[in-house]
Design an enzyme around this catalytic site. Structure first.
Site, short mmCIF file in Angstrom:
data_model
loop_
_atom_site.label_atom_id
_atom_site.label_comp_id
_atom_site.label_asym_id
_atom_site.label_seq_id
_atom_site.Cartn_x
_atom_site.Cartn_y
_atom_site.Cartn_z
N ASP A 29 4.64 -5.75 78.80
CA ASP A 29 5.73 -6.26 79.63
C ASP A 29 5.29 -6.44 81.08
OD1 ASP A 29 8.27 -7.07 80.34
OD2 ASP A 29 9.20 -5.11 80.13
N HIS A 228 15.67 -1.83 84.29
CA HIS A 228 14.94 -2.50 85.38
C HIS A 228 15.50 -2.02 86.71
CE1 HIS A 228 12.91 -6.12 83.20
NE2 HIS A 228 12.69 -4.97 82.61
N CYS A 259 10.67 -9.94 83.87
CA CYS A 259 10.89 -10.89 82.79
C CYS A 259 10.67 -12.28 83.35
CB CYS A 259 12.30 -10.78 82.24
SG CYS A 259 12.73 -12.12 81.13
N ASN A 268 10.29 -3.38 86.33
CA ASN A 268 10.52 -2.35 85.35
C ASN A 268 10.58 -1.00 86.04
OD1 ASN A 268 10.40 -3.31 82.47
ND2 ASN A 268 8.53 -4.28 83.20
#
Lengths: 320, 320
Positions: A29, A228, A259, A268
């Site tokens: 991610d 987040h 994202c 994050n």
């Protein structure tokens, strides 16, 4: 000045779990949002160092089509370099049966599908309706669960994005989220990860969603949380989730990532900030915070910019 | 993409206060750490805009000797420019009787003294032992409380630094903190502000200190909390304090400031991040988050660097 501030003082609080499993998402991610290409060797070393710091679940990469996430186009080259790390689960994202085939062929034993709680994000991220996406995942989950037996059976995680707010739709009704959660479990997912993709959640909203899931038969031990820090709420939300009994928390070493398809989705939760709180609460994680911080500082050097994690900055004396 | 993410969805949680008073410290605690001189007119405008955003307590400046905090050497010029703002308390720091005299002469009706829970920081910050500092504050508090009557009586806040950890001494024993809290109240302070000056606290530690204070006869309604985000813990700690019943929370607009004498002390809790959580929890603050964010973005422009507040960055689309 002595370095007595390097570790938090442990003062347990009532009603919290004794141990939390951190699902580390940095290599996937985090790095999928890097503009420049990160060499495969650096990714592999990042994963090895994260494992060496005591993280037992490190999401390694994604088997999506390279056209969509070119940053992770080296999944086939990367995964074999780390798959034999002892004592570490290395889940990978699989968007469809083709991705599952690629992952299984390389020996992956943990895979994850990624659904959306909102139609807008399903359309943006998957170019499908919510239910069309679920239909696409059905054979992926079924085939994954039919692979291996006993402890060797493939484990499937179901990510759910936009569980609290959506940049197009605003606040997301809880029943809508619960419906997709139930659908993912009904497909055969072993666990869920509830994503606050744009970071708007607050602690009461977290508790309300977890309670609603329980009311619909989803036990807390099958639910992870993925917050987040867009509005600085991630750790407070995590505390609320822990107080509800959640024991799986997603985080990204050094706070890497966000994202790519949601502009306001930055940050994050940093694994180090999470570990600071958990260890301060006397909750076991198995993580060595010093080694983890050193790993994120090393990765920040590779990426050429300071870590967004406040703990990494404080412990490694990086200026913000 | 519609701007539906500008405000959090309100989902109340059980056991939290219906209303929180934010003690805004940006103009004092934030600006005293600025390297460059901020013009007095800018400070006054900052305070006016903060009041206009709905903050009812705005710590305006400090009457310490200009040699120690040159950034606030303009207290005499600044205070008269803002003292008549309607409906806003404007507390000021006073280190000693001379400072109190200066503040009272200008019409200040709320003053604050600042003690330390540790000998090391008392020595570093005040060049006194803890008890010598308390002895210095005794006549300050007594004379302040003897000024005015009824609603016009001067209100005295007692700041206490290093309530959780100290950069020289490490973790600070709770009884040591409780002793100084009691002493400040015995001097006549109306309220306390518990400072986590180096940001090491975690939620269990917060609860343990508040409980210990209650056990020693200090009621929660006389206690405010002042968290720093050095390790990203400030908002989670605030949530723990709210769950204990605390209703006064210190924060700094835009996350300005820290402590000039404690190297690792970076980052006051940003008022915007706090307001996001409080409003998300359905807790009243009286603050207009949009106006507050605009104020911090304006101040960031004056200071020539982006706000450290995640909410300010997200809402004003500033890049970190």
């Amino acid at each position: 000045m002595s370095d007595t501030t390097g570790l938090p003082m442990a003062v347990p609080a009532e009603g919290l779990p004794p141990r939390v499993r951190i699902h580390e998402v940095g290599p996937r991610d985090g790095l999928q949002n890097e503009k420049g290409a990160v060499p495969t060797e650096v990714k592999a070393e990042f994963i090895r160092r994260l494992a060496g710091a005591g993280l037992t679940t490190v999401e390694a990469t994604s088997f999506v089509h390279p056209k969509w996430v070119p940053q992770l186009a080296d999944a086939e080259q990367l995964f074999p370099q780390v798959r034999d790390l002892a004592g570490v689960h290395l889940p990978v994202l699989v968007p469809n049966e083709r991705g599952l085939d690629r992952a299984l062929a390389l020996g992956a034993r943990r895979v994850a599908v990624f659904a959306s709680a909102t139609e807008s994000f399903a359309k943006a991220n998957l170019n499908r309706t919510v239910d069309e996406a679920l239909a696409m995942f059905a054979p992926v989950v079924a085939r994954a669960k039919a692979t291996g037996t006993g402890a060797d059976q493939v484990h499937v995680r179901g990510y759910l994005s936009m569980c609290f707010g959506d940049p197009w739709e605003g606040p997301v009704p809880i029943p809508q989220v619960v419906r997709v959660c139930r659908a993912l479990l009904d497909l055969g997912c072993d666990e869920l990860s509830l994503g606050d993709t744009i970071g708007v959640a607050t602690p009461g909203h977290v508790r309300a969603l977890l309670t609603a899931l329980n009311d619909q038969g989803v036990p807390t031990d099958r639910v992870g949380v993925h917050f987040h820090d867009t509005y600085g709420q991630a750790l407070a939300n995590t505390l609320a989730a822990l107080q509800h009994g959640v024991t799986t928390v997603d985080a990204s070493a050094g706070g890497l990532g966000g994202c790519p398809y949601a502009k306001s989705a930055t940050g994050n939760l940093a694994t180090e900030d999470l570990v600071w709180m958990l260890h301060g609460l006397g909750i076991e994680t198995g993580v060595d915070l010093g080694r983890l911080t050193a790993t994120s500082a090393w990765m920040a050097d590779r990426l050429g910019r300071p870590s967004p994690s406040r703990t990494v900055r404080a412990l490694s004396h990086q200026e913000p």
